[in-house]
Scaffold this active site. Structure first.
Site, PDB file in Angstrom:
ATOM      1  CB  CYS A 291       1.693   0.555  14.757  1.00 22.29           C
ATOM      2  SG  CYS A 291       1.308   2.170  15.456  1.00 22.29           S
TER       3      CYS A 291
ATOM      4  CD  GLN B 250       7.161  -8.806  -3.911  1.00 29.06           C
ATOM      5  OE1 GLN B 250       7.701  -7.864  -4.470  1.00 29.06           O
ATOM      6  NE2 GLN B 250       5.845  -8.929  -3.834  1.00 29.06           N
TER       7      GLN B 250
ATOM      8  CG  ASP C  34       4.336  -4.390 -10.034  1.00 30.59           C
ATOM      9  OD1 ASP C  34       5.043  -3.884  -9.135  1.00 30.59           O
ATOM     10  OD2 ASP C  34       3.093  -4.348 -10.016  1.00 30.59           O
ATOM     11  CD  GLU C  35       3.140  -7.681  -6.586  1.00 30.38           C
ATOM     12  OE1 GLU C  35       3.902  -7.874  -5.608  1.00 30.38           O
ATOM     13  OE2 GLU C  35       1.955  -7.327  -6.470  1.00 30.38           O
TER      14      GLU C  35
ATOM     15  CB  CYS D  18       4.657   3.452  11.700  1.00 36.05           C
ATOM     16  SG  CYS D  18       4.122   3.347  13.413  1.00 36.05           S
TER      17      CYS D  18
ATOM     18  CB  CYS E 283      -0.375   5.794  14.785  1.00 34.81           C
ATOM     19  SG  CYS E 283       1.195   5.729  13.890  1.00 34.81           S
TER      20      CYS E 283
ATOM     21  CG  PHE F  46      -1.722  -1.227   1.402  1.00 37.35           C
ATOM     22  CD1 PHE F  46      -2.709  -1.595   0.507  1.00 37.35           C
ATOM     23  CD2 PHE F  46      -1.436  -2.070   2.463  1.00 37.35           C
ATOM     24  CE1 PHE F  46      -3.407  -2.780   0.675  1.00 37.35           C
ATOM     25  CE2 PHE F  46      -2.135  -3.262   2.643  1.00 37.35           C
ATOM     26  CZ  PHE F  46      -3.120  -3.611   1.746  1.00 37.35           C
TER      27      PHE F  46
END
Ligand SMILES: [Zn+2]
Length: 207
Positions: free
Chosen positions: A184, A95, A92-93, A181, A152, A22
């Site tokens: 969190c 990984q 793309d992608e 983050c 957050c 995201f």
């Protein structure tokens, strides 16, 4: 953000766009591809074939930008599919192609091609996710994209898995992951939050 960086036509280079889920990686990849197309460069776009039940021959970002893409199962297939006259190769992608794709990118760049890759830099436990660390080391240009923490609102660079699984690769997006983050992020949490796996969006939402 500059698009062509110091890109010199025919010199060859590797650009890495990486970050958490995201964070807009695919969107940034698509933006660069579109600009290369406007500049009348010959572009080929690739994405991994993870599940052909959900075959979609394009890359779609969360904000619904899209470009056509060729689906390949293995890194070496990219080499076989790239035409001599292709100037820009976007993947793309990254990984999902494993470590071998770093060599493939090096070969393409050494042939004089501008190679643009996008992918996750960390897995669901926050560990470096091969091949992105290897690509970061050899790339000319690196862009780290940050998402927004779902808890957050801070800048987020971790992908929090919301389902129970010890598999390194669980394909999916909304409902299975959220951006968090550093503060969190809870890498041990997925085992406690067991949710049923919904396979219906398995491939369509990997973007
Ligand atoms: Zn947070």
């Amino acid at each position: 953000m500059s698009d062509f960086h110091g890109f010199v036509r025919g010199l060859g280079s590797i650009e890495v766009i990486c970050g958490s889920m995201f964070s807009g990686k695919s969107e940034e990849l698509i933006r660069r591809v579109r600009r290369a197309q406007i500049a009348r460069q010959r572009v080929q776009v690739f994405k991994p074939q993870l599940d052909d039940r959900y075959r979609r021959d394009q890359i779609v970002s969360h904000s619904d930008m899209s470009v056509p893409a060729e689906m390949v199962a293995k890194a070496e297939e990219i080499l076989a599919h790239v035409a001599d006259r292709t100037e820009v190769v976007a993947i793309d992608e990254i990984q999902f192609f494993g470590r071998d794709v770093a060599d493939v990118c090096e070969k393409l760049a050494n042939l004089g091609k501008r190679v643009i890759v996008a992918g996750l830099d960390q897995d669901y436990l926050g560990r470096p996710f091969e091949p992105v660390p290897q690509l970061l080391a050899v790339a000319e240009y690196v862009t780290k994209t940050l998402a927004v923490c779902a808890r957050c609102g801070a800048p987020a660079n971790r992908s929090q898995r919301l389902i129970a699984s010890d598999e390194r690769i669980v394909v999916g997006a909304e409902g299975k992951y959220e951006a968090r983050c550093r503060r969190c992020f809870e890498p041990d949490a997925p085992r406690q939050i067991a949710m049923p796996l919904d396979e219906t969006d398995a491939f369509s939402s990997t973007r």
